[in-house]
Each structure stands twice: as C-alpha cells, then as structure tokens.
Scaffold this motif. Structure first.
Motif, short mmCIF file in Angstrom:
data_model
loop_
_atom_site.label_atom_id
_atom_site.label_comp_id
_atom_site.label_asym_id
_atom_site.label_seq_id
_atom_site.Cartn_x
_atom_site.Cartn_y
_atom_site.Cartn_z
N CYS A 115 -2.43 -2.81 -8.21
CA CYS A 115 -3.44 -1.75 -8.37
C CYS A 115 -4.69 -2.28 -9.02
CB CYS A 115 -2.86 -0.59 -9.18
SG CYS A 115 -1.67 0.42 -8.27
N CYS A 126 -8.05 -2.38 -6.62
CA CYS A 126 -8.77 -1.11 -6.75
C CYS A 126 -10.28 -1.29 -6.82
CB CYS A 126 -8.28 -0.34 -7.96
SG CYS A 126 -8.81 -1.03 -9.55
N ILE A 176 -14.26 -4.49 -3.09
CA ILE A 176 -13.34 -4.47 -1.95
C ILE A 176 -13.95 -5.21 -0.76
CG2 ILE A 176 -12.18 -2.93 -0.29
CD1 ILE A 176 -11.89 -0.90 -2.48
N ALA A 180 -5.81 -1.63 0.45
CA ALA A 180 -6.44 -1.41 -0.84
C ALA A 180 -7.07 -0.03 -0.92
CB ALA A 180 -7.49 -2.48 -1.10
N THR A 230 -7.98 3.28 -6.12
CA THR A 230 -9.13 2.72 -5.44
C THR A 230 -10.25 3.74 -5.26
OG1 THR A 230 -7.70 1.17 -4.25
CG2 THR A 230 -9.92 1.52 -3.38
#
Length: 771
Positions: free
Chosen positions: A696, A700, A706, A717, A723
């Motif tokens: 996580c 996140c 990301i 994800a 996230t």
C-alpha cells in the motif's frame, strides 16, 4: 424375554433385553401429534447426529449416529474421555456448529431458528476455558452478562449477592485476573447462572474446585431443577459425582455406550461405581479384538464380562480403533472396535419440522438489540479504560509519527561537503583555507565570490591542491562532489562576458566550472545539482547589479512564472503529507481493531457472547462505535499537529480533509475486522497487516508518482484502498479543489466501496467460519 436371549448368562440376558425392549419405544413416534407432545417434554432431543469436526488435539472427532434425549427439569450428565466429542456435541446443541446430517431440538425448536431463543438468553453456557476479561471486576463481569441477557441493574445486583455467597467468591470489587484458578472457574459458572436460564450447559464446571464446594454446586443444581424450571447438561471429569444426575450419557469415540439413570446403570451392570460401568462398556465395545499390549489383556481379563453368544455383540468381524483413556481408566488401546452399545433407538424416525413464525418486515429491520449494544459498547469502553497505558500509547502513536515525519522528511540537507580545487588561490591562501571576496563591481577572484554564494546554501566547502586528490576524497565518502576552477577563471569569465562569441574555445573552457558529483544518493545529488546552479544564477545577478547592468541579461532565456498550483520551489513534505497522514490513520486503525477482536476470540469471550444470543453484526458494530471514537481523537491530534504546529500547506476546505481522513480510518478499521476474522492468533494478524502495509505504501503514490511505475503495476495500484484517497487529499490540500471535482470525490467513493467490501467479508467470516 425373547427366545434369542435364552441360555445366556444373567447379565448378558439383561443387556440383550434392554436393547430389544427399545423397539416398542419407536411406536411412540409414529404420529406427528404424539411426537410434538413428546418434544415439548424434552429440553434437548438429538436424533442420528452425524458430524466430523477436527481439533488440534484430536483431528478426527466423529459424532456418528448419535441419539440423545434430555427431559425438561432434569440434570443430564454427559460423560466421556477427552476427545470423544462432548464439547463438539454441546456446540451443536447451543447452535454454534451444525450437523452434517441428523436433527437437534432444543427447548422445542431448532437451534438458530427464529424465535427459538437458542443461541440466546434461554441458555446459560459455561465453556471449558475461563472466557472472562481479567481486567474486569467480579461485579462488572456479572453486570455485562446480565445486560447481555436482558436483566436490569437491580436484578443483576440481587443475583450478584446471591452468587457470591453460594459460590464462595471474594469481594465483588476483586479483579478476575487476581482470582485463583478455582475462583475463576466459579466466576465463569456465576456468569452462566446470572440470568436463571431454562437450559444450563456446563462444560466441566467443577474442575479445580474443592469437594465441599463441588457438593454445594451440585446441591444448587438439584435445587434449580427440582420444580422443572431449569434443565442442566453437565460434563465432568469426576464421573462418580454424577450420581446425583437424573440421567447420564456415557460417550466414547463419538457414540453413546449407554443413556440411563445412574442407579439403573449400576444395577444393570452389577457395578459399584459409574467408572466401573464405563470401563466395562468400553471393554464390551472392543471385545473380540487382538490386544496390542499385555496391559490391555490384564484389564480385560480382570473384568467379568457376559458371554458373547449374542451375534449383535460379537465384534470379531468389525475393525476400528478404540481406546479406553483419559479420566475413566488407564490408557488401554484396542486394535479395533465394533458397533456401539446404545440404549437409544439406532434408527428412530425423525421428528417433524418446527414451524417457525413468519418473519415481518420489522424482523428484517432489527439488526441490533439495544440491550446487546449497550452491554457491548460499555464493555469495550471499560476495557479501554482498564488498559489506559495501552490506549494512551495507541492514541499518542500517530501524533508521534506525525511529529517525526514533519521534522525528518522534506527539509533540505545541511552541511553537505564539497571538495573544491581553486587554482586561483595562492599557496598562502590555500594553506590558510582563505578565499578573499571583493565587493562591488570588482573583477578580482570571482571564484571566491561565487563560492560565497554557494556557502549561503549551507554547503561546506574545503579546498584541495589538485583534482585527483579531491576526487579521491569523494571516493572515500568524505565529500559529495568536487568543483574545479582554472587558474585564470576570473579573466576567462570576464573575457567570455565582454567578447561573447569572439573568444577562443580554451577561454570558454577555462570559464566553466568542472563539477563531479556522487549521484549514489539521488536526493542529495539532485539537491547539489540544483544548488550549484542556483548559486551561480545569484552570483551573476549580483555582479550585474553591482556593475549597473540589467540582471536579466545574465539569466537563461526561460521565464518561470508563478505556478498554477503549489509553490515555485516544491516542498517534499507537502507532497508526501497527504499519503503519510492517511497511512498512519489507516494502519493504526487496522492494528487497533484486529487486536481487539482477536483478544475476545482467544480469551473465549467471543464464543460465549455468541452463545448468549449476541450476533456477529452486533459485535462488529460495537467495535466500530468504540474504535471510531478512538480513531476520531487520533485524527484530531494528527491534523492539529500537522496544520497548527508544523504549518503544512492546506489550500482547501479543512472540513473535507477531516471527512476523508475519518473515512480512511474507518476503512482501516474494517480491514482490521477482516484480519481478526480471518486469522486465529496475533502472530498471523501481525504478518497479514505488515504484508499489506508495504504494498500500500509503495503503490499509493505517496513515495513516487503512479505515472512513474511499471505499466503492469499502474492498474492494480489504482485499486488499492489508499491510492485514490491519497490523490484526493493531495488535490484538496495542494490545489484547493472542492468535493465537486471528480478527482476529489472519487477518493471518497473508492474508500466507501472498500469499506463495504471489508464489512461484507467480515460479516460473512463471522457467520460461516467455525469457532
């Protein structure tokens, strides 16, 4: 006497007659009317029970074709060696486990059916373990179980005084953990007796109790069953104390050897003690097998058994493994065993189905019972208060983590060392580590003037004689980079500025700074890369101002205007703060809730509450209420320190920040419920929580965007619990967006979906997971 019993020894004839005499009893069950009437006179009726249930001690406990009848207003003693299935059978009776096949009626209805009261207040249940909170006092424990079963405070006080005297318990203000082992077992019995149930189920209540008090307990059981108001089912290690029971069932290997009154058993088998009856029936069960040891042969030879002329008792053709062990004899192993000798009809017809009352809409709407929720919430808060040190640590931990984050992360490093080779310095200046600075429009020792701007950025400069020596210092880890100035750096820089493109190439090269950096640490390397350039821009701008030249001439022809969102110089603390805040609240909520549920399960309180009629949903939401209060206080402290003490950037509405953090904490609580329902001990829960923590945090977007992840990781994800909420909180705090923006409300929606998923999984695990 049937002809087939003629010629048998007296005892064998009696046994065969007893088995044959059961046939007329089946006629009682021919009609539904007579069966219902019979059922009303029975507290518990078990027909053809079959269940396979494994435990760590005995992985193959089997209830096979078991028949049991407990008349109302009687004491029924359930006797058998450890591992024979007594506790499993009791769990089926109280509705905590289901049979693979067969039928059970308890107090006129099926356990678990609507309106049956089983599990519920009609049953009083004392398990083998203590199953009490050690942090509670005697009075608080009885108040809790009294409220669970619908009693008011006055009734509880009255019953408490009586039970303290009857069970010889100490002062009601004594904590359970400070009682002796025998006192704790008596306290467990008091918790089962507090509401005067119709059916009292006691699993080995007199273990560790002195003989005088044991007799007092039995006298009380006889008294409460005298007028038929209460029925008692009791298991015990002390087989002869059940002489006061109205009826006993001798159980071995998941089957009944006999079910009669104690006096009838003693008379039928010509024994002086019930232990001798049990031993004799066990030997009959294993009669006709090859013995594995001389001990078994001596025991069997010492018991005068009836002849085996009856083919029904000739077990030579059957194979099974039996054992006379535990409380009722030495560890005597037999190679096999045959059909059980039971006094209940082996093929009794099933009882008619119980007619359940029709469910109304209000029945489906009643998820909670107020007195259950009152007791559960009170118990949870009382546990927190009694563990004040632990709760203070739990509440203060997120504040401490927030303080550590704000103090440790996002600040520019200071005191970074650079090895400088300045060939403009004289030997004397080099030896004294001095670099003269000339103010104003003075083109003298410009290298020293630039280094002064570099020092203003908290960089530690040390001079070395040559480039090889400086690079060696970096290779030994004593500096983060080198800067080399040519011996004619100032003249070359002035000539490059005055004559522009007409200068020679060697002049351009001598006017350059030669920099070697240690980029093994990306953060420090990037910061040095930035500061070396920014210091040069400040140096050029200062020189041009002193010489009354427009400083814009010295800047690169790119102008960065005010950023649309964020600051001109980004702060990593502000970037990481949303993810850190949500992660702290989320995983501390996971630890808090999973620990609370596991404590209840491992101490036996969860099972005891479920038998008392409390539903898994009520237990779940009682923890939701209490843990949410703790989590809300944690959230308030975290946000207060973040925004008021450390002045983290927040350009959005504080209300939506609070709402999202609370929702994320609630999501963590629900995930903690899933962990506590899925695993059986604290170690597994810790592994599961830690195993989910790192993915996580990494995925996140808190540490790295990301968009910079591997394409295969970007999709999973996006579906992690933290996230979307991290992106949403960052959009509120850094961009000032409101809830009407899709990038904001998608975080609330995503977290809400995860809450529903976790709650659903928790409820299903509580409902269907055994134990």
């Amino acid at each position: 006497m049937d002809s087939e019993t003629d010629g048998l020894p007296p005892m064998q004839s009696e046994i065969n007659s007893h088995v044959i005499d059961l046939k007329p009893r089946r006629k009682i069950l021919k009609t539904q009317q007579s069966t219902v009437a019979t059922r009303r006179q029975q507290a518990v009726c078990v027909r053809r029970a079959h269940k396979i249930y494994g435990t760590k001690k005995n992985p193959n406990v089997i209830l096979d074709g078991l028949n049991m009848t407990v008349p109302k207003g009687t004491i029924y003693g359930l006797l058998g060696a450890s591992g024979c299935g007594k506790t499993t059978l009791l769990s089926c009776i109280v509705g905590r486990r289901r049979l693979n096949s067969g039928e059970i009626w308890v107090l006129g209805g099926r356990p678990g059916s609507r309106g049956s009261g089983v599990p519920g207040p009609r049953i009083g249940y004392m398990p083998q373990e203590i199953a009490l909170y050690g942090e509670f006092t005697i009075r608080e424990t009885l108040i809790y179980f009294g409220w669970i079963n619908g009693l008011n405070k006055d009734d509880v006080d009255e019953k408490t005084d009586f039970l303290l005297k009857m069970l010889q318990l100490p002062n009601a203000s004594r904590f359970i953990k400070n009682l002796s082992g025998g006192q704790q077992r008596r306290m467990s019995l008091a918790a089962a007796l507090i509401h005067e149930p119709e059916l009292l189920i006691l699993d080995e209540p007199t273990v560790g109790v002195d003989p005088v008090l044991r007799q007092a307990i039995w006298d009380y059981l006889v008294e409460i069953t005298k007028f038929g108001r209460t029925t008692v089912i009791i298991t015990t290690h002390y087989i002869d104390e059940t002489r006061q029971a109205h009826k006993i069932g001798l159980m071995r290997g998941g089957k009944f050897l006999a079910e009669e009154s104690p006096d009838d058993l003693l008379q039928k088998y010509h024994c002086e003690s019930l232990e001798e009856v049990f031993l004799k029936l066990s030997v009959i069960q294993n009669r006709g097998k090859r013995r594995r040891s001389s001990i078994a042969k001596e025991v069997i030879d010492s018991i005068q058994l009836p002849g085996m002329a009856n083919p029904a008792l000739d077990l030579s053709h059957d194979e099974d493994h039996g054992e006379i062990s535990g409380e009722f004899g030495d560890n005597i192993s037999m190679s096999s065993r045959g059909p059980d000798m039971v006094t209940a009809p082996p093929h009794a017809p099933p009882l008619p189905p119980e007619e359940e009352p029709e469910a109304t809409c209000m029945d489906h709407m009643k998820i909670f019972k107020l007195h259950h929720m009152k007791a559960l919430v009170w118990k949870n808060f009382l546990w927190m208060w009694r563990n004040f040190g632990v709760m203070a640590f739990i509440i203060g931990l997120p504040v401490a983590q927030t303080i550590l984050f704000c103090l440790a992360v996002g600040h520019d490093p200071e005191g970074l060392k650079l090895a400088v080779v300045n060939n403009e310095l004289s030997d004397k200046q080099f030896n004294q580590q001095e670099c003269p600075i000339y103010e104003g429009c003075n083109y003298t020792m410009l290298s020293c003037r630039y280094l002064d701007f570099l020092k203003n950025r908290s960089i530690d400069v040390k001079f070395y004689g040559n480039e090889e020596e400086a690079i060696e210092v970096v290779r030994h880890g004593n500096a983060w980079g080198t800067i080399l100035f040519a011996h004619n750096y100032t003249d070359s820089l002035v000539e490059r500025q005055d004559f522009g493109h007409n200068v020679e190439s060697y002049v351009i090269d001598n006017a350059d700074l030669s920099v070697h950096l240690d980029m093994s640490n990306q953060q420090i390397g990037t910061l040095l890369y930035r500061d070396i350039q920014y210091a040069y821009f400040d140096f050029i701008e200062s020189m041009l101002k002193d010489c009354q030249i427009n400083p814009l001439v010295g800047k690169i022809p790119i102008f960065f205007d005010s950023p649309i969102y964020g600051d001109r110089i980004p702060n990593f603390t502000d970037f990481a703060a949303p993810g850190v805040q949500l992660t702290i609240i989320f995983f501390l909520s996971v630890a808090l809730t999973s620990g609370a549920m596991l404590i209840e399960r491992n101490e036996g309180m969860l099972e005891r509450c479920l038998v008392s009629g409390v539903t898994g949903i009520e237990i779940l939401f009682s923890h939701v209420i209490t843990q949410f209060c703790v989590m809300a206080f944690q959230t308030a402290l975290v946000l207060t320190f973040s925004f008021s003490v450390f002045d983290l950037t927040n350009r959005g509405e504080l209300f939506w920040v609070i709402m999202l953090v609370l929702e994320t904490g609630f999501c963590g609580m629900c995930f903690g419920f899933v962990i506590s329902c899925a695993v059986d001990n604290e170690r597994s829960a810790t592994y599961m929580a830690l195993g989910s923590f790192l993915p996580c945090v990494l995925l996140c977007g808190m540490i790295w965007p990301i968009e910079g992840m591997h394409p295969l990781l970007r999709v999973p994800a996006l579906f992690l619990p933290l996230t979307k909420s991290t992106e949403s909180l960052r959009a509120i705090m850094q961009r000032g967006w409101s809830i009407d923006n899709p990038d904001v409300y998608i975080g609330y929606v995503s977290t809400g979906v995860w809450i529903l998923i976790f709650l659903t999984i928790s409820i299903l695990l509580l409902k269907f997971k055994k134990g």
